[in-house]
Enzyme design. Structure first.
Site, mmCIF file in Angstrom:
data_model
loop_
_atom_site.group_PDB
_atom_site.id
_atom_site.type_symbol
_atom_site.label_atom_id
_atom_site.label_comp_id
_atom_site.label_asym_id
_atom_site.label_seq_id
_atom_site.Cartn_x
_atom_site.Cartn_y
_atom_site.Cartn_z
ATOM 1 N N SER A 195 2.996 -1.740 10.329
ATOM 2 C CA SER A 195 4.462 -1.747 10.747
ATOM 3 C C SER A 195 4.973 -3.130 10.252
ATOM 4 O O SER A 195 5.854 -3.485 10.868
ATOM 5 C CB SER A 195 4.447 -1.449 12.151
ATOM 6 O OG SER A 195 4.082 -0.155 12.363
ATOM 7 N N HIS A 197 -9.803 1.186 4.107
ATOM 8 C CA HIS A 197 -8.486 1.500 5.282
ATOM 9 C C HIS A 197 -8.692 2.438 6.053
ATOM 10 O O HIS A 197 -9.459 3.478 5.972
ATOM 11 C CB HIS A 197 -7.353 1.985 4.179
ATOM 12 C CG HIS A 197 -6.022 1.941 4.924
ATOM 13 N ND1 HIS A 197 -5.678 3.046 5.685
ATOM 14 C CD2 HIS A 197 -5.069 1.140 4.877
ATOM 15 C CE1 HIS A 197 -4.490 2.636 6.316
ATOM 16 N NE2 HIS A 197 -4.005 1.733 5.756
ATOM 17 N N GLY A 220 2.804 -1.158 4.326
ATOM 18 C CA GLY A 220 2.806 0.153 4.010
ATOM 19 C C GLY A 220 4.193 0.869 3.681
ATOM 20 O O GLY A 220 4.565 0.814 2.811
ATOM 21 N N ASN A 232 0.827 -1.231 -0.018
ATOM 22 C CA ASN A 232 -0.017 -0.160 0.082
ATOM 23 C C ASN A 232 0.994 1.271 0.090
ATOM 24 O O ASN A 232 1.606 1.504 1.061
ATOM 25 C CB ASN A 232 -0.989 0.018 1.193
ATOM 26 C CG ASN A 232 -1.829 1.263 1.448
ATOM 27 O OD1 ASN A 232 -1.758 2.035 0.375
ATOM 28 N ND2 ASN A 232 -2.408 1.501 2.631
ATOM 29 N N TRP A 233 1.013 1.779 -1.150
ATOM 30 C CA TRP A 233 2.048 3.014 -1.321
ATOM 31 C C TRP A 233 1.429 4.170 -0.640
ATOM 32 O O TRP A 233 2.271 5.333 -0.595
ATOM 33 C CB TRP A 233 2.405 3.154 -2.781
ATOM 34 C CG TRP A 233 2.936 2.277 -3.476
ATOM 35 C CD1 TRP A 233 3.395 0.873 -2.876
ATOM 36 C CD2 TRP A 233 3.791 2.222 -4.590
ATOM 37 N NE1 TRP A 233 4.126 0.044 -3.813
ATOM 38 C CE2 TRP A 233 4.307 0.951 -4.857
ATOM 39 C CE3 TRP A 233 3.852 3.192 -5.859
ATOM 40 C CZ2 TRP A 233 5.027 0.625 -6.082
ATOM 41 C CZ3 TRP A 233 4.643 2.818 -6.831
ATOM 42 C CH2 TRP A 233 5.191 1.895 -6.920
ATOM 43 N N LYS A 234 -0.013 4.350 -0.399
ATOM 44 C CA LYS A 234 -0.709 5.191 0.112
ATOM 45 C C LYS A 234 -0.471 6.506 -0.848
ATOM 46 O O LYS A 234 -0.166 6.520 -1.931
ATOM 47 C CB LYS A 234 -0.142 5.665 1.655
ATOM 48 C CG LYS A 234 -0.329 4.412 2.219
ATOM 49 C CD LYS A 234 -0.261 4.608 4.025
ATOM 50 C CE LYS A 234 -0.373 3.154 4.679
ATOM 51 N NZ LYS A 234 -0.674 3.532 6.106
ATOM 52 N N GLU A 265 -6.053 -4.772 10.392
ATOM 53 C CA GLU A 265 -5.049 -3.583 10.729
ATOM 54 C C GLU A 265 -5.439 -2.841 11.933
ATOM 55 O O GLU A 265 -6.328 -1.977 11.974
ATOM 56 C CB GLU A 265 -4.945 -2.691 9.317
ATOM 57 C CG GLU A 265 -4.339 -3.267 8.332
ATOM 58 C CD GLU A 265 -3.820 -2.177 7.395
ATOM 59 O OE1 GLU A 265 -2.661 -2.602 6.846
ATOM 60 O OE2 GLU A 265 -4.305 -1.362 7.112
ATOM 61 N N GLY A 322 1.606 2.718 10.748
ATOM 62 C CA GLY A 322 2.475 3.963 10.392
ATOM 63 C C GLY A 322 3.508 4.400 11.581
ATOM 64 O O GLY A 322 3.672 3.916 12.708
ATOM 65 N N GLU A 377 -7.304 5.135 7.130
ATOM 66 C CA GLU A 377 -7.000 6.324 6.914
ATOM 67 C C GLU A 377 -8.259 6.807 5.978
ATOM 68 O O GLU A 377 -8.499 8.096 6.124
ATOM 69 C CB GLU A 377 -5.697 6.337 6.086
ATOM 70 C CG GLU A 377 -4.558 6.275 7.074
ATOM 71 C CD GLU A 377 -3.338 5.814 6.481
ATOM 72 O OE1 GLU A 377 -2.988 5.752 5.167
ATOM 73 O OE2 GLU A 377 -2.481 5.199 7.195
HETATM 74 P P1 PGA Z 1 2.490 0.712 7.782
HETATM 75 O O1 PGA Z 1 1.035 0.740 7.073
HETATM 76 O O2 PGA Z 1 3.014 -0.541 7.247
HETATM 77 O O3 PGA Z 1 3.345 1.919 7.045
HETATM 78 O O4 PGA Z 1 2.320 0.487 9.264
HETATM 79 C C1 PGA Z 1 0.162 -0.299 6.875
HETATM 80 C C2 PGA Z 1 -1.116 0.219 6.269
HETATM 81 O O5 PGA Z 1 -1.614 1.039 6.599
HETATM 82 O O6 PGA Z 1 -1.654 -0.370 5.537
#
Ligand code: PGA
Length: 254
Positions: free
Chosen positions: A214, A96, A235, A10-12, A166, A172, A98
């Site tokens: 993470s 997600h 992520g 997930n490149w966000k 998640e 994050g 976010e």
């Molecule tokens: P992260 O993000 O690996 O940077 O914690 C994971 C995600 O939000 O999918």
């Protein structure tokens, strides 16, 4: 039955240019041959999809991080499933945390899940609690989130559904904690129980469950070996080809 592993990046909202996106994609592609036991999907920002789709290999899959529940029409700023299909997009991350934080509700998510599955797009449905409490009310919250996000999704559509657990507190740079493989296994069992309540036991066991929060090349083996998940939603580490390839190789060799 051993499930095929799935590693999703997930490149966000990264990176900031097409040139860098191409470099990351190429870097990952170089290290990913067609693995027998593992599928690898990358979910970049949608603006990079047309260029990256030209670079696809037999071993790489493209996904996106959101999609509209509607087919076409007056939906300013939205992207339809049909638009993505022409660029060979096979996966969509939905729900997600976010995006939930921006106002997406379980109801909105369930509509998107339904539209995507109906269009034969594979869905990675994210669920997870914001925080934990001693009384374990977060489990009830998680149960409701799963039930409501799957509202009106019939069993017949589930073959392309993947659930990603998640926990928001472990995601994050702002993460306040880490889950360990034993703790993850408990939640995976709980999620299967919830799924079994909505559908049935066989369906609950056939669905793939991923973990995200993470994840890196050091902790990924434990999550997949002892945490009971069939893959990972990655992520930050998915933007680093070396780390991401390492995670994929760990999955393949388990
Ligand atoms: P992260 O993000 O690996 O940077 O914690 C994971 C995600 O939000 O999918």
């Amino acid at each position: 039955m051993k499930q095929k592993k799935l590693i999703v990046g997930n490149w966000k909202m990264n990176p900031q240019t097409g040139a860098v996106a191409g470099k990351i994609f190429d870097g990952i592609k170089k290290g990913i041959v067609t693995f027998k036991n593992t599928d690898v999907a990358m979910c970049p920002p949608v603006i990079f999809i047309p260029e990256l789709s030209k670079k696809l290999s037999a071993a790489t899959i493209l996904g996106v991080q959101n999609v509209s529940a509607s087919k076409e029409g007056a939906f300013t700023g939205e992207i339809s499933i049909g638009m993505l299909a022409q660029f060979k997009v096979k996966y969509v991350i939905l729900g997600h945390s976010e995006r939930r934080e921006m106002g997406e509700t379980d109801f909105m998510i369930s509509k998107k899940v339904e539209s995507a599955l109906n269009a034969k797009l594979s869905v990675i449905l994210c669920v997870g609690e914001k925080e934990r409490d001693e009384e374990c009310t977060y489990l009830e919250m998680l149960r409701l989130q799963i039930e409501n996000s799957l509202l009106n999704i019939p069993k017949g559509l589930l073959s392309k559904l993947v659930i990603a657990y998640e926990p928001v507190w472990a995601i994050g740079e702002k993460a306040t904690g880490r889950i360990d493989p034993a703790g993850l296994l408990e939640i995976v069992i709980f999620i299967r129980k919830v799924l079994s309540g909505i559908y049935d036991q066989e369906t609950a066991h056939s669905l793939k469950i991923l973990y995200g929060g993470s994840v890196d090349e050091k902790n990924s083996e434990g999550f997949m070996k002892e945490g009971g998940v069939a893959g990972l939603l990655v992520g930050r580490a998915s933007l680093n080809p070396k780390k991401f390839i390492e995670i994929v190789k760990i999955a393949e060799n388990l």
